[in-house]
Design a protein around this motif. Structure first.
Motif, PDB file in Angstrom:
ATOM      1  N   ARG A 219       0.859  -1.182   0.000  1.00  0.00           N
ATOM      2  CA  ARG A 219       0.000   0.000   0.000  1.00  0.00           C
ATOM      3  C   ARG A 219       0.897   1.235   0.000  1.00  0.00           C
ATOM      4  NH1 ARG A 219      -2.020  -0.640   4.548  1.00  0.00           N
ATOM      5  NH2 ARG A 219      -3.771  -1.931   3.910  1.00  0.00           N
ATOM      6  N   ALA A 220       0.745   2.088  -0.996  1.00  0.00           N
ATOM      7  CA  ALA A 220       1.535   3.317  -1.072  1.00  0.00           C
ATOM      8  C   ALA A 220       0.882   4.374  -0.203  1.00  0.00           C
ATOM      9  CB  ALA A 220       1.624   3.795  -2.518  1.00  0.00           C
ATOM     10  N   ILE A 221       1.659   4.986   0.692  1.00  0.00           N
ATOM     11  CA  ILE A 221       1.074   5.926   1.655  1.00  0.00           C
ATOM     12  C   ILE A 221       1.634   7.338   1.526  1.00  0.00           C
ATOM     13  CG2 ILE A 221       0.502   4.136   3.321  1.00  0.00           C
ATOM     14  CD1 ILE A 221       3.030   4.934   4.879  1.00  0.00           C
ATOM     15  N   GLY A 222       2.608   7.549   0.643  1.00  0.00           N
ATOM     16  CA  GLY A 222       3.134   8.902   0.494  1.00  0.00           C
ATOM     17  C   GLY A 222       4.179   8.988  -0.597  1.00  0.00           C
ATOM     18  N   VAL A 223       4.258  10.149  -1.233  1.00  0.00           N
ATOM     19  CA  VAL A 223       5.265  10.408  -2.251  1.00  0.00           C
ATOM     20  C   VAL A 223       5.883  11.776  -1.972  1.00  0.00           C
ATOM     21  CG1 VAL A 223       3.553  11.362  -3.873  1.00  0.00           C
ATOM     22  CG2 VAL A 223       5.754  10.521  -4.742  1.00  0.00           C
ATOM     23  N   THR A 224       7.179  11.905  -2.228  1.00  0.00           N
ATOM     24  CA  THR A 224       7.905  13.125  -1.826  1.00  0.00           C
ATOM     25  C   THR A 224       7.905  14.202  -2.907  1.00  0.00           C
ATOM     26  OG1 THR A 224      10.035  12.248  -2.610  1.00  0.00           O
ATOM     27  CG2 THR A 224       9.395  11.775  -0.323  1.00  0.00           C
ATOM     28  N   SER A 225       6.960  14.152  -3.822  1.00  0.00           N
ATOM     29  CA  SER A 225       6.842  15.179  -4.864  1.00  0.00           C
ATOM     30  C   SER A 225       5.964  16.328  -4.379  1.00  0.00           C
ATOM     31  CB  SER A 225       6.233  14.568  -6.134  1.00  0.00           C
ATOM     32  OG  SER A 225       5.017  13.900  -5.839  1.00  0.00           O
ATOM     33  N   GLU A 226       6.058  17.464  -5.069  1.00  0.00           N
ATOM     34  CA  GLU A 226       5.224  18.614  -4.706  1.00  0.00           C
ATOM     35  C   GLU A 226       3.771  18.369  -5.082  1.00  0.00           C
ATOM     36  OE1 GLU A 226       6.665  22.281  -6.168  1.00  0.00           O
ATOM     37  OE2 GLU A 226       8.593  22.169  -5.141  1.00  0.00           O
ATOM     38  N   LYS A 227       3.570  17.694  -6.219  1.00  0.00           N
ATOM     39  CA  LYS A 227       2.222  17.348  -6.671  1.00  0.00           C
ATOM     40  C   LYS A 227       2.140  15.841  -6.870  1.00  0.00           C
ATOM     41  CE  LYS A 227       1.633  21.725  -9.168  1.00  0.00           C
ATOM     42  NZ  LYS A 227       1.356  22.347 -10.492  1.00  0.00           N
ATOM     43  N   ARG A 228       0.942  15.321  -6.934  1.00  0.00           N
ATOM     44  CA  ARG A 228       0.777  13.888  -7.152  1.00  0.00           C
ATOM     45  C   ARG A 228       1.391  13.477  -8.494  1.00  0.00           C
ATOM     46  NH1 ARG A 228      -4.694  11.164  -4.788  1.00  0.00           N
ATOM     47  NH2 ARG A 228      -4.697  12.185  -2.721  1.00  0.00           N
ATOM     48  N   LEU A 229       1.917  12.248  -8.515  1.00  0.00           N
ATOM     49  CA  LEU A 229       2.451  11.736  -9.763  1.00  0.00           C
ATOM     50  C   LEU A 229       1.326  11.581 -10.770  1.00  0.00           C
ATOM     51  CD1 LEU A 229       4.808   8.938  -8.343  1.00  0.00           C
ATOM     52  CD2 LEU A 229       5.412  11.283  -8.982  1.00  0.00           C
ATOM     53  N   PRO A 230       1.565  11.874 -12.043  1.00  0.00           N
ATOM     54  CA  PRO A 230       0.513  11.824 -13.066  1.00  0.00           C
ATOM     55  C   PRO A 230      -0.185  10.472 -13.123  1.00  0.00           C
ATOM     56  CG  PRO A 230       2.513  12.826 -13.945  1.00  0.00           C
ATOM     57  CD  PRO A 230       2.873  12.267 -12.600  1.00  0.00           C
ATOM     58  N   GLY A 231      -1.499  10.495 -12.951  1.00  0.00           N
ATOM     59  CA  GLY A 231      -2.293   9.285 -13.096  1.00  0.00           C
ATOM     60  C   GLY A 231      -2.145   8.277 -11.975  1.00  0.00           C
ATOM     61  N   ILE A 232      -1.495   8.660 -10.865  1.00  0.00           N
ATOM     62  CA  ILE A 232      -1.249   7.715  -9.773  1.00  0.00           C
ATOM     63  C   ILE A 232      -1.806   8.302  -8.474  1.00  0.00           C
ATOM     64  CG2 ILE A 232       0.505   6.483  -8.446  1.00  0.00           C
ATOM     65  CD1 ILE A 232       2.278   6.596 -10.925  1.00  0.00           C
ATOM     66  N   ALA A 233      -2.689   7.559  -7.828  1.00  0.00           N
ATOM     67  CA  ALA A 233      -3.409   8.077  -6.656  1.00  0.00           C
ATOM     68  C   ALA A 233      -2.639   7.826  -5.365  1.00  0.00           C
ATOM     69  CB  ALA A 233      -4.793   7.444  -6.577  1.00  0.00           C
TER      70      ALA A 233
END
Length: 319
Positions: A219-233
């Protein structure tokens, strides 16, 4: 032999001998990947190899994996074995910069020849599918109760996922020196550790976890980008209330002691490779952000990265 025929032959031989290095460097590329199979460097290096072939600037590409110490072990071997070789390449990037800052190895990146920055990728944090921790907030609450009870797994010490875990601790009032971080020699090992329940949270680029996320094993719970990755929730760390933003760039370098002409030839090859259909497909498949940078601009970027990461790591209690 008639004098004019001899002179023409001599001229032809002279021209052949003066062929640009780029014409001589396109045969057999040797790619050092200073990490174990299955990780971001491995994937990037092999996709670049495919792109070099697809662009018809290389006839063959041979790969060698040598993991450990944030790439420092492979780097040292590359420096010792490839001096002056115009057909030798090594993968590098932010992870190696962080590892050199923390580990201070005898052989540094100043010994290799900058060719090009290729991509940028943000770290994704995951938990096993059956983990009782469902969100990044759950992870933080567990850390605040007992920092050592949350075992973070990722790349080598000083990697961007290590830095991000320390940044998160700092942001929520936890001593970053108490972060329980387990370093692995490659993305494959980190993935196995998450799936086996041997770490609480795993960190790496999305491309390394994508199949397991899609299959419902993580289960993905976080990403370190400023905005969400394209097409990925996947929610960003900022969406969860934690100001943790950091990218992981990857690059390719040439051997020590090559000439400026040989550097230009390798740079030309890599730039052509990034325009190939194979590379464009790799960017889309792996959700990599194209970040091509060459020449002095790349040299300056790396200098700035050393200063920037050293500052971030100091503030995060890693130095």
């Amino acid at each position: 032999m008639r004098r004019d025929t001899f002179l023409k032959s001599l001229a032809a031989m002279s021209v052949a001998g003066a062929l640009p290095t780029r014409a001589l460097a396109a045969s057999n590329i040797k790619m050092m990947i200073p990490a174990n199979p299955g990780g971001g460097w491995d994937g990037t290096g092999r996709e670049l190899g495919k792109a070099l072939l697809d662009a018809k600037v290389a006839d063959t590409v041979q790969y060698e994996n040598k993991g450990g110490a944030a790439g420092a072990i492979g780097l040292a071997q590359f420096v010792n074995a490839s001096k002056g070789d115009p057909n030798a390449l090594i993968m590098s990037g932010a992870v190696m910069v962080g590892g050199i800052i923390t580990g201070k190895p005898q052989v540094g990146m100043d010994r290799i020849t900058p060719i090009a920055r290729l991509t940028s990728e943000f770290n994704v944090f995951v938990v096993p599918a059956d983990s009782p921790l469902k969100t990044m907030k759950d992870v933080v609450e567990q850390m605040q109760k007992n920092p050592g009870s949350v075992k973070w797994g990722g790349g080598s010490r000083g990697s961007t996922e290590h830095i991000c875990a320390s940044m998160l601790a700092t942001r929520v009032g936890i001593d970053p020196k108490k972060v329980n971080y387990v370093a692995f020699r490659g993305g494959g090992e980190a993935t196995a550790a998450v799936l086996g329940g041997n770490v609480t949270v795993g960190g790496s680029g999305y491309s390394e976890f994508a199949e397991c996320i899609k299959a419902g094993k993580m289960r993905a719970i976080g990403v370190t980008s400023e905005k969400r990755l394209p097409g990925i929730a996947i929610p960003t760390m900022r969406e969860s209330g934690y100001d943790v933003v950091l990218g992981n760039w990857r690059a390719v370098y040439g051997a020590p002691g090559i000439s400026s002409e040989q550097r230009a030839a390798l740079t030309d090859m890599v730039v052509k490779a990034t325009k190939s259909d194979a590379w464009k497909a790799a960017l889309e498949k792996n959700v990599w952000t194209p970040a091509l940078l060459t020449g002095k601009a790349f040299d300056d970027f790396v200098d700035n990265e050393f200063a920037s990461l050293r500052g971030i790591m100091h503030l995060s209690g890693m130095l």
